[in-house]
Design a protein around this motif. Structure first.
Motif, PDB file in Angstrom:
ATOM      1  N   CYS A   1      70.656  36.093  41.158  1.00  0.00           N
ATOM      2  CA  CYS A   1      69.299  35.553  41.069  1.00  0.00           C
ATOM      3  C   CYS A   1      68.507  36.238  39.953  1.00  0.00           C
ATOM      4  CB  CYS A   1      68.571  35.759  42.398  1.00  0.00           C
ATOM      5  SG  CYS A   1      69.469  35.101  43.826  1.00  0.00           S
ATOM      6  N   PRO A   2      68.322  35.554  38.805  1.00  0.00           N
ATOM      7  CA  PRO A   2      67.538  36.148  37.712  1.00  0.00           C
ATOM      8  C   PRO A   2      66.057  36.194  38.061  1.00  0.00           C
ATOM      9  CG  PRO A   2      68.183  33.898  37.170  1.00  0.00           C
ATOM     10  CD  PRO A   2      68.853  34.231  38.468  1.00  0.00           C
ATOM     11  N   TYR A   3      65.390  37.211  37.538  1.00  0.00           N
ATOM     12  CA  TYR A   3      63.974  37.411  37.850  1.00  0.00           C
ATOM     13  C   TYR A   3      63.328  38.185  36.709  1.00  0.00           C
ATOM     14  CZ  TYR A   3      59.847  38.992  40.503  1.00  0.00           C
ATOM     15  OH  TYR A   3      58.574  39.236  40.935  1.00  0.00           O
ATOM     16  N   LEU A   4      62.100  37.839  36.381  1.00  0.00           N
ATOM     17  CA  LEU A   4      61.324  38.554  35.381  1.00  0.00           C
ATOM     18  C   LEU A   4      60.304  39.417  36.106  1.00  0.00           C
ATOM     19  CD1 LEU A   4      60.595  39.121  32.431  1.00  0.00           C
ATOM     20  CD2 LEU A   4      59.023  37.163  32.526  1.00  0.00           C
ATOM     21  N   GLN A   5      60.446  40.739  35.972  1.00  0.00           N
ATOM     22  CA  GLN A   5      59.555  41.650  36.679  1.00  0.00           C
ATOM     23  C   GLN A   5      58.185  41.727  36.010  1.00  0.00           C
ATOM     24  OE1 GLN A   5      62.517  44.690  38.915  1.00  0.00           O
ATOM     25  NE2 GLN A   5      61.417  45.501  37.167  1.00  0.00           N
ATOM     26  N   PRO A   6      57.180  42.169  36.759  1.00  0.00           N
ATOM     27  CA  PRO A   6      55.835  42.299  36.184  1.00  0.00           C
ATOM     28  C   PRO A   6      55.788  43.193  34.947  1.00  0.00           C
ATOM     29  CG  PRO A   6      55.729  42.436  38.575  1.00  0.00           C
ATOM     30  CD  PRO A   6      57.182  42.443  38.210  1.00  0.00           C
ATOM     31  N   ASP A   7      56.712  44.169  34.864  1.00  0.00           N
ATOM     32  CA  ASP A   7      56.722  45.054  33.694  1.00  0.00           C
ATOM     33  C   ASP A   7      57.449  44.437  32.505  1.00  0.00           C
ATOM     34  OD1 ASP A   7      59.370  45.204  34.446  1.00  0.00           O
ATOM     35  OD2 ASP A   7      59.363  47.352  34.889  1.00  0.00           O
ATOM     36  N   GLY A   8      57.895  43.169  32.659  1.00  0.00           N
ATOM     37  CA  GLY A   8      58.544  42.465  31.568  1.00  0.00           C
ATOM     38  C   GLY A   8      60.052  42.619  31.507  1.00  0.00           C
ATOM     39  N   ARG A   9      60.614  43.419  32.416  1.00  0.00           N
ATOM     40  CA  ARG A   9      62.059  43.609  32.415  1.00  0.00           C
ATOM     41  C   ARG A   9      62.761  42.396  33.024  1.00  0.00           C
ATOM     42  NH1 ARG A   9      64.498  48.147  35.411  1.00  0.00           N
ATOM     43  NH2 ARG A   9      62.682  48.070  36.770  1.00  0.00           N
ATOM     44  N   HIS A  10      63.826  41.939  32.361  1.00  0.00           N
ATOM     45  CA  HIS A  10      64.663  40.890  32.906  1.00  0.00           C
ATOM     46  C   HIS A  10      65.710  41.536  33.808  1.00  0.00           C
ATOM     47  CE1 HIS A  10      63.436  37.269  30.573  1.00  0.00           C
ATOM     48  NE2 HIS A  10      62.891  38.212  29.814  1.00  0.00           N
ATOM     49  N   VAL A  11      65.801  41.030  35.042  1.00  0.00           N
ATOM     50  CA  VAL A  11      66.737  41.601  36.004  1.00  0.00           C
ATOM     51  C   VAL A  11      67.562  40.486  36.628  1.00  0.00           C
ATOM     52  CG1 VAL A  11      65.112  43.472  36.512  1.00  0.00           C
ATOM     53  CG2 VAL A  11      65.208  41.488  38.019  1.00  0.00           C
ATOM     54  N   LEU A  12      68.704  40.872  37.181  1.00  0.00           N
ATOM     55  CA  LEU A  12      69.542  39.954  37.933  1.00  0.00           C
ATOM     56  C   LEU A  12      69.842  40.597  39.278  1.00  0.00           C
ATOM     57  CD1 LEU A  12      71.085  37.179  37.511  1.00  0.00           C
ATOM     58  CD2 LEU A  12      73.138  38.589  37.262  1.00  0.00           C
ATOM     59  N   TRP A  13      69.349  39.955  40.346  1.00  0.00           N
ATOM     60  CA  TRP A  13      69.606  40.440  41.694  1.00  0.00           C
ATOM     61  C   TRP A  13      70.968  39.930  42.153  1.00  0.00           C
ATOM     62  CZ3 TRP A  13      66.248  43.073  45.277  1.00  0.00           C
ATOM     63  CH2 TRP A  13      65.016  43.457  44.723  1.00  0.00           C
ATOM     64  N   ASP A  14      71.740  40.809  42.759  1.00  0.00           N
ATOM     65  CA  ASP A  14      73.065  40.482  43.277  1.00  0.00           C
ATOM     66  C   ASP A  14      73.004  40.595  44.799  1.00  0.00           C
ATOM     67  OD1 ASP A  14      76.048  40.175  43.036  1.00  0.00           O
ATOM     68  OD2 ASP A  14      75.994  42.187  43.919  1.00  0.00           O
ATOM     69  N   ILE A  15      72.970  39.445  45.485  1.00  0.00           N
ATOM     70  CA  ILE A  15      72.763  39.475  46.931  1.00  0.00           C
ATOM     71  C   ILE A  15      73.846  38.686  47.665  1.00  0.00           C
ATOM     72  CG2 ILE A  15      70.269  39.753  46.615  1.00  0.00           C
ATOM     73  CD1 ILE A  15      69.868  36.879  47.335  1.00  0.00           C
ATOM     74  N   SER A  16      73.974  38.997  48.937  1.00  0.00           N
ATOM     75  CA  SER A  16      74.980  38.366  49.786  1.00  0.00           C
ATOM     76  C   SER A  16      74.348  37.250  50.603  1.00  0.00           C
ATOM     77  CB  SER A  16      75.592  39.416  50.722  1.00  0.00           C
ATOM     78  OG  SER A  16      76.437  38.805  51.682  1.00  0.00           O
ATOM     79  N   PRO A  17      75.110  36.224  50.975  1.00  0.00           N
ATOM     80  CA  PRO A  17      74.589  35.228  51.916  1.00  0.00           C
ATOM     81  C   PRO A  17      74.275  35.879  53.264  1.00  0.00           C
ATOM     82  CG  PRO A  17      76.588  34.431  50.837  1.00  0.00           C
ATOM     83  CD  PRO A  17      76.461  35.896  50.509  1.00  0.00           C
ATOM     84  N   SER A  18      73.518  35.199  54.067  1.00  0.00           N
ATOM     85  CA  SER A  18      73.228  35.676  55.405  1.00  0.00           C
ATOM     86  C   SER A  18      74.540  35.887  56.156  1.00  0.00           C
ATOM     87  CB  SER A  18      72.371  34.660  56.159  1.00  0.00           C
ATOM     88  OG  SER A  18      71.162  34.412  55.466  1.00  0.00           O
ATOM     89  N   ASP A  19      74.593  36.964  56.931  1.00  0.00           N
ATOM     90  CA  ASP A  19      75.834  37.288  57.637  1.00  0.00           C
ATOM     91  C   ASP A  19      76.285  36.151  58.551  1.00  0.00           C
ATOM     92  OD1 ASP A  19      77.814  39.518  58.421  1.00  0.00           O
ATOM     93  OD2 ASP A  19      77.030  38.860  60.358  1.00  0.00           O
ATOM     94  N   SER A  20      75.319  35.485  59.170  1.00  0.00           N
ATOM     95  CA  SER A  20      75.662  34.403  60.105  1.00  0.00           C
ATOM     96  C   SER A  20      76.279  33.196  59.411  1.00  0.00           C
ATOM     97  CB  SER A  20      74.403  33.973  60.869  1.00  0.00           C
ATOM     98  OG  SER A  20      73.418  33.508  59.960  1.00  0.00           O
ATOM     99  N   ALA A  21      76.103  33.099  58.082  1.00  0.00           N
ATOM    100  CA  ALA A  21      76.626  31.950  57.355  1.00  0.00           C
ATOM    101  C   ALA A  21      78.068  32.147  56.895  1.00  0.00           C
ATOM    102  CB  ALA A  21      75.746  31.659  56.138  1.00  0.00           C
ATOM    103  N   LEU A  22      78.553  33.400  56.959  1.00  0.00           N
ATOM    104  CA  LEU A  22      79.894  33.687  56.492  1.00  0.00           C
ATOM    105  C   LEU A  22      80.939  33.280  57.538  1.00  0.00           C
ATOM    106  CD1 LEU A  22      79.257  37.222  54.947  1.00  0.00           C
ATOM    107  CD2 LEU A  22      79.486  35.041  53.737  1.00  0.00           C
ATOM    108  N   THR A  23      82.024  32.743  57.045  1.00  0.00           N
ATOM    109  CA  THR A  23      83.110  32.325  57.935  1.00  0.00           C
ATOM    110  C   THR A  23      84.233  33.341  57.874  1.00  0.00           C
ATOM    111  OG1 THR A  23      84.139  31.020  56.164  1.00  0.00           O
ATOM    112  CG2 THR A  23      82.557  29.899  57.590  1.00  0.00           C
ATOM    113  N   GLU A  24      84.956  33.461  58.972  1.00  0.00           N
ATOM    114  CA  GLU A  24      86.063  34.438  59.049  1.00  0.00           C
ATOM    115  C   GLU A  24      87.337  33.849  58.432  1.00  0.00           C
ATOM    116  OE1 GLU A  24      85.481  37.429  59.833  1.00  0.00           O
ATOM    117  OE2 GLU A  24      83.453  37.102  60.581  1.00  0.00           O
TER     118      GLU A  24
END
Length: 267
Positions: free
Chosen positions: A244-267
């Motif tokens: 998830c790309p995001y532009l911070q208030p300080d002007g830095r370009h960042v990319l968040w690396d996140i996981s889906p909700s645990d309940s959505a994952l299949t075994e």
């Protein structure tokens, strides 16, 4: 920190300040075959995405990506000052999962090289990994694990690990600061020397996940979950991630690396 460049070997010795010790903390080598920097939070089987930063011999451009994005997408930081987040090809099978301003254009976002945040230092990109999103995924991180700089998963769940990728001039000091309640840990991950003698430096910083960022993370995760297509694999074994790309208030370009909700994952 400050870096001294040996004009003969073109290797950069990195020192902490102050006071400056006799021996360098680490030494960075010139760009060559296999000089790409790879890093992640956690360990194989329980980790973030594996990030990759590289350059080509004899060139001044720098690139950054997620290792599983091979031939799909990357960040390109051009010597001209044009910085671009773009698809490598619109024909890639994964391109259908990427939200694009113009479906017929590979470019996702572009901006101009920012002002130096301290003299001689320019920010390229920051990858942010919430500690709560470093979750078990038995099949993740094993490919080429020996060539990855593994950063330990923080003990505190209310934190994030930030990997900051910067372009620096030799001899120009950088002094990091922050309130003790904000900056919990920091260190040098890796780096390399470009053909023009500038130095690419990757550092890590563990910071608190404050209420504002926690709300953003919760809402963004929900938005990503709502957009998951039916054919997107949600297997826990594979360890799916949202970038998830995001532009911070300080002007830095960042990319968040996140996981889906645990309940959505299949075994």
């Amino acid at each position: 920190m400050v870096m001294d460049l040996d004009p003969t070997t073109r290797r950069a010795n990195v020192y902490h300040l102050p006071p400056r010790p006799e021996d360098p903390v680490v030494t960075f080598s010139p760009v060559g075959k296999g000089s790409a920097v790879r890093f992640a939070v956690g360990r194989p089987g329980e980790c973030s995405s594996v990030f990759r930063v590289w350059a080509n011999r004899g060139k001044f451009d720098v690139y950054a990506s997620i290792r599983t994005w091979k031939d799909l997408a990357k960040y390109s930081f051009h010597e001209s000052g044009t910085y671009v987040y773009h698809l490598s090809s619109t024909e890639h099978a994964g391109a259908k999962w990427v939200t694009r301003p113009d479906p017929d254009n590979r470019r996702l976002h572009a901006w101009h090289r920012p002002e130096e945040f301290v003299p001689g230092w320019t920010h390229l990109i920051t990858f942010i990994v919430p500690t709560e999103d470093v979750v078990p995924s038995p099949g993740s991180g094993w490919d080429g694990a020996g060539g990855v700089r593994w950063i330990a998963k923080p003990d505190r769940i209310d934190t994030v690990t930030e990997f900051r990728v910067d372009l620096a001039d030799a001899g120009m000091p950088r002094i990091d600061g922050g309130l003790p309640s904000y900056l919990l840990d920091a260190g040098i991950v890796d780096g390399f020397v470009l053909s023009n003698d500038q130095i690419v430096v990757v550092t890590m910083h563990v910071t608190r996940l404050d209420p504002k960022r926690r709300r953003w993370l919760r809402d963004t995760r929900a938005e990503c979950m709502a957009m998951v297509p039916d054919d997107f694999a949600m297997s826990r074994e594979l360890g799916p991630r949202f970038a998830c790309p995001y532009l911070q208030p300080d002007g830095r370009h960042v990319l968040w690396d996140i996981s889906p909700s645990d309940s959505a994952l299949t075994e």
